[in-house]
Design an enzyme around this catalytic site. Structure first.
Site, PDB file in Angstrom:
ATOM      1  N   ASP A 242      -1.617  16.082  -2.197  1.00  0.00           N
ATOM      2  CA  ASP A 242      -1.633  15.299  -3.392  1.00  0.00           C
ATOM      3  C   ASP A 242      -0.714  15.484  -4.377  1.00  0.00           C
ATOM      4  O   ASP A 242      -0.360  16.566  -4.620  1.00  0.00           O
ATOM      5  CB  ASP A 242      -3.044  15.491  -3.840  1.00  0.00           C
ATOM      6  CG  ASP A 242      -3.637  14.237  -4.841  1.00  0.00           C
ATOM      7  OD1 ASP A 242      -4.679  13.422  -4.570  1.00  0.00           O
ATOM      8  OD2 ASP A 242      -3.217  14.082  -5.705  1.00  0.00           O
TER       9      ASP A 242
ATOM     10  N   ASN B  56     -13.597   8.652  -2.869  1.00  0.00           N
ATOM     11  CA  ASN B  56     -13.737   7.675  -3.883  1.00  0.00           C
ATOM     12  C   ASN B  56     -13.732   6.314  -3.126  1.00  0.00           C
ATOM     13  O   ASN B  56     -12.805   5.977  -2.580  1.00  0.00           O
ATOM     14  CB  ASN B  56     -12.870   7.983  -4.906  1.00  0.00           C
ATOM     15  CG  ASN B  56     -12.873   9.364  -5.579  1.00  0.00           C
ATOM     16  OD1 ASN B  56     -13.860   9.725  -5.670  1.00  0.00           O
ATOM     17  ND2 ASN B  56     -11.637  10.066  -5.999  1.00  0.00           N
TER      18      ASN B  56
ATOM     19  N   HIS C  42      -9.003   7.208   2.084  1.00  0.00           N
ATOM     20  CA  HIS C  42      -8.584   8.965   2.242  1.00  0.00           C
ATOM     21  C   HIS C  42      -9.712   9.720   1.767  1.00  0.00           C
ATOM     22  O   HIS C  42     -10.493   9.623   0.932  1.00  0.00           O
ATOM     23  CB  HIS C  42      -7.206   8.970   1.532  1.00  0.00           C
ATOM     24  CG  HIS C  42      -7.442   8.634  -0.127  1.00  0.00           C
ATOM     25  ND1 HIS C  42      -7.543   7.418  -0.625  1.00  0.00           N
ATOM     26  CD2 HIS C  42      -7.822   9.517  -0.946  1.00  0.00           C
ATOM     27  CE1 HIS C  42      -7.524   7.385  -1.883  1.00  0.00           C
ATOM     28  NE2 HIS C  42      -7.737   8.427  -2.300  1.00  0.00           N
TER      29      HIS C  42
ATOM     30  N   CYS D 191       0.623  -1.009   0.139  1.00  0.00           N
ATOM     31  CA  CYS D 191       0.025  -0.047  -0.063  1.00  0.00           C
ATOM     32  C   CYS D 191       0.866   1.406   0.252  1.00  0.00           C
ATOM     33  O   CYS D 191       1.671   1.430   0.879  1.00  0.00           O
ATOM     34  CB  CYS D 191      -1.077   0.104   1.324  1.00  0.00           C
ATOM     35  SG  CYS D 191      -1.740   1.506   1.348  1.00  0.00           S
TER      36      CYS D 191
ATOM     37  N   GLY E 116     -13.830   5.546  -8.883  1.00  0.00           N
ATOM     38  CA  GLY E 116     -12.538   6.356  -9.155  1.00  0.00           C
ATOM     39  C   GLY E 116     -11.472   5.989  -8.148  1.00  0.00           C
ATOM     40  O   GLY E 116     -10.331   6.690  -8.398  1.00  0.00           O
TER      41      GLY E 116
ATOM     42  N   HIS F 214     -10.276  13.416  -0.008  1.00  0.00           N
ATOM     43  CA  HIS F 214      -9.671  14.587  -0.619  1.00  0.00           C
ATOM     44  C   HIS F 214     -10.404  15.768   0.007  1.00  0.00           C
ATOM     45  O   HIS F 214     -11.484  15.706  -0.033  1.00  0.00           O
ATOM     46  CB  HIS F 214     -10.201  14.309  -2.118  1.00  0.00           C
ATOM     47  CG  HIS F 214      -9.595  13.139  -3.006  1.00  0.00           C
ATOM     48  ND1 HIS F 214      -8.494  13.228  -3.693  1.00  0.00           N
ATOM     49  CD2 HIS F 214      -9.845  12.013  -3.050  1.00  0.00           C
ATOM     50  CE1 HIS F 214      -8.290  12.182  -4.089  1.00  0.00           C
ATOM     51  NE2 HIS F 214      -9.138  11.306  -3.557  1.00  0.00           N
TER      52      HIS F 214
ATOM     53  N   HIS G 103      -6.639   2.504   0.105  1.00  0.00           N
ATOM     54  CA  HIS G 103      -6.445   3.018   1.677  1.00  0.00           C
ATOM     55  C   HIS G 103      -7.048   4.262   1.811  1.00  0.00           C
ATOM     56  O   HIS G 103      -7.034   5.174   1.090  1.00  0.00           O
ATOM     57  CB  HIS G 103      -4.708   3.439   1.909  1.00  0.00           C
ATOM     58  CG  HIS G 103      -4.344   3.714   3.460  1.00  0.00           C
ATOM     59  ND1 HIS G 103      -3.407   2.969   3.920  1.00  0.00           N
ATOM     60  CD2 HIS G 103      -5.059   4.651   4.145  1.00  0.00           C
ATOM     61  CE1 HIS G 103      -3.420   3.550   5.013  1.00  0.00           C
ATOM     62  NE2 HIS G 103      -4.368   4.555   5.237  1.00  0.00           N
TER      63      HIS G 103
ATOM     64  N   CYS H 151       0.229   3.419   3.037  1.00  0.00           N
ATOM     65  CA  CYS H 151       1.091   2.924   4.293  1.00  0.00           C
ATOM     66  C   CYS H 151       2.445   3.186   4.247  1.00  0.00           C
ATOM     67  O   CYS H 151       2.944   3.565   5.210  1.00  0.00           O
ATOM     68  CB  CYS H 151       0.733   1.444   4.389  1.00  0.00           C
ATOM     69  SG  CYS H 151      -0.877   0.881   5.158  1.00  0.00           S
TER      70      CYS H 151
HETATM   71  P1  5GP Z   1      -8.115   8.194  -5.270  1.00  0.00           P
HETATM   72  O1  5GP Z   1      -8.316   8.044  -6.976  1.00  0.00           O
HETATM   73  O2  5GP Z   1      -7.794   6.697  -4.979  1.00  0.00           O
HETATM   74  O3  5GP Z   1      -9.396   8.633  -4.795  1.00  0.00           O
HETATM   75  O4  5GP Z   1      -7.182   9.297  -5.068  1.00  0.00           O
HETATM   76  C1  5GP Z   1      -5.895   8.912  -5.054  1.00  0.00           C
HETATM   77  C2  5GP Z   1      -4.985   9.998  -5.012  1.00  0.00           C
HETATM   78  O5  5GP Z   1      -3.755  10.112  -4.562  1.00  0.00           O
HETATM   79  C3  5GP Z   1      -4.775  10.647  -6.278  1.00  0.00           C
HETATM   80  O6  5GP Z   1      -5.449  12.172  -6.215  1.00  0.00           O
HETATM   81  C4  5GP Z   1      -3.299  10.886  -6.727  1.00  0.00           C
HETATM   82  O7  5GP Z   1      -3.096  11.960  -7.234  1.00  0.00           O
HETATM   83  C5  5GP Z   1      -2.802  10.738  -5.216  1.00  0.00           C
HETATM   84  N1  5GP Z   1      -1.384   9.677  -5.175  1.00  0.00           N
HETATM   85  C6  5GP Z   1      -1.362   8.798  -5.748  1.00  0.00           C
HETATM   86  N2  5GP Z   1       0.055   8.415  -5.548  1.00  0.00           N
HETATM   87  C7  5GP Z   1       0.503   9.082  -4.623  1.00  0.00           C
HETATM   88  C8  5GP Z   1       1.815   9.479  -3.880  1.00  0.00           C
HETATM   89  O8  5GP Z   1       2.644   8.671  -4.183  1.00  0.00           O
HETATM   90  N3  5GP Z   1       2.002  10.394  -3.336  1.00  0.00           N
HETATM   91  C9  5GP Z   1       0.850  11.490  -3.027  1.00  0.00           C
HETATM   92  N4  5GP Z   1       1.172  12.560  -2.360  1.00  0.00           N
HETATM   93  N5  5GP Z   1      -0.231  11.358  -3.897  1.00  0.00           N
HETATM   94  C10 5GP Z   1      -0.460  10.354  -4.396  1.00  0.00           C
HETATM   95 ZN    ZN Z   2      -2.581   1.223   3.569  1.00  0.00          ZN
END
Ligand code: 5GP
Ligand code: ZN
Length: 113
Positions: free
Chosen positions: A30, A86, A99, A4, A92, A101, A97, A7
């Site tokens: 992000d 999401n 989170h 992850c 999306g 936004h 993990h 993590c």
């Molecule tokens: P999801 O699509 O799962 O709701 O959002 C994942 C978010 O994590 C995306 O907005 C993406 O830009 C961000 N993200 C993905 N990998 C990393 C990373 O290694 N570091 C950071 N700071 N953000 C990440």
């Molecule tokens: Zn995790």
């Protein structure tokens, strides 16, 4: 969780810009911001998605909202903000993990994520 990415960020094995951290929670920038302020608020406990939440997670989850409020109070650019979760691939989610936004710093339309 071994594979992850969040993590690994929580364990400081992958670098990130940490905005806030306590024993249960971390807030990072992000990597691909969709607004001038784009934070990811997440519990340190690995919870895959909203579908996986249990009753024991209640305090952590309310803490996520409380941190959003605290961040907002400290930064007038984040006086108004959008919170997005999401949950599941078809919604999306790409990092599995849980989170939230937190988007702010520009006019965000109701339909915009
Ligand atoms: P999801 O699509 O799962 O709701 O959002 C994942 C978010 O994590 C995306 O907005 C993406 O830009 C961000 N993200 C993905 N990998 C990393 C990373 O290694 N570091 C950071 N700071 N953000 C990440
Ligand atoms: Zn995790």
């Amino acid at each position: 969780m071994q594979d992850c990415i969040f993590c690994k960020i929580i364990d400081h094995k992958i670098p990130s810009t940490i905005v806030f951290e306590n024993k249960d929670m971390i807030v990072i920038n992000d990597i691909a911001p969709k607004a001038p302020i784009h934070y990811l608020i997440m519990p340190k406990k690995h919870i895959k998605d909203v579908q996986s939440i249990t009753k024991e997670d209640a305090d952590v989850l309310s803490g996520m909202f409380y941190i959003a409020q605290e961040i907002s109070k400290k930064n007038e650019k984040a006086a108004d903000f959008k919170l997005v979760i999401n949950s599941g691939y078809n919604a999306g989610q790409r990092v599995f993990h849980l989170h939230m936004h937190m988007l702010a710093g520009k006019m965000i339309s109701a339909s915009e994520i």
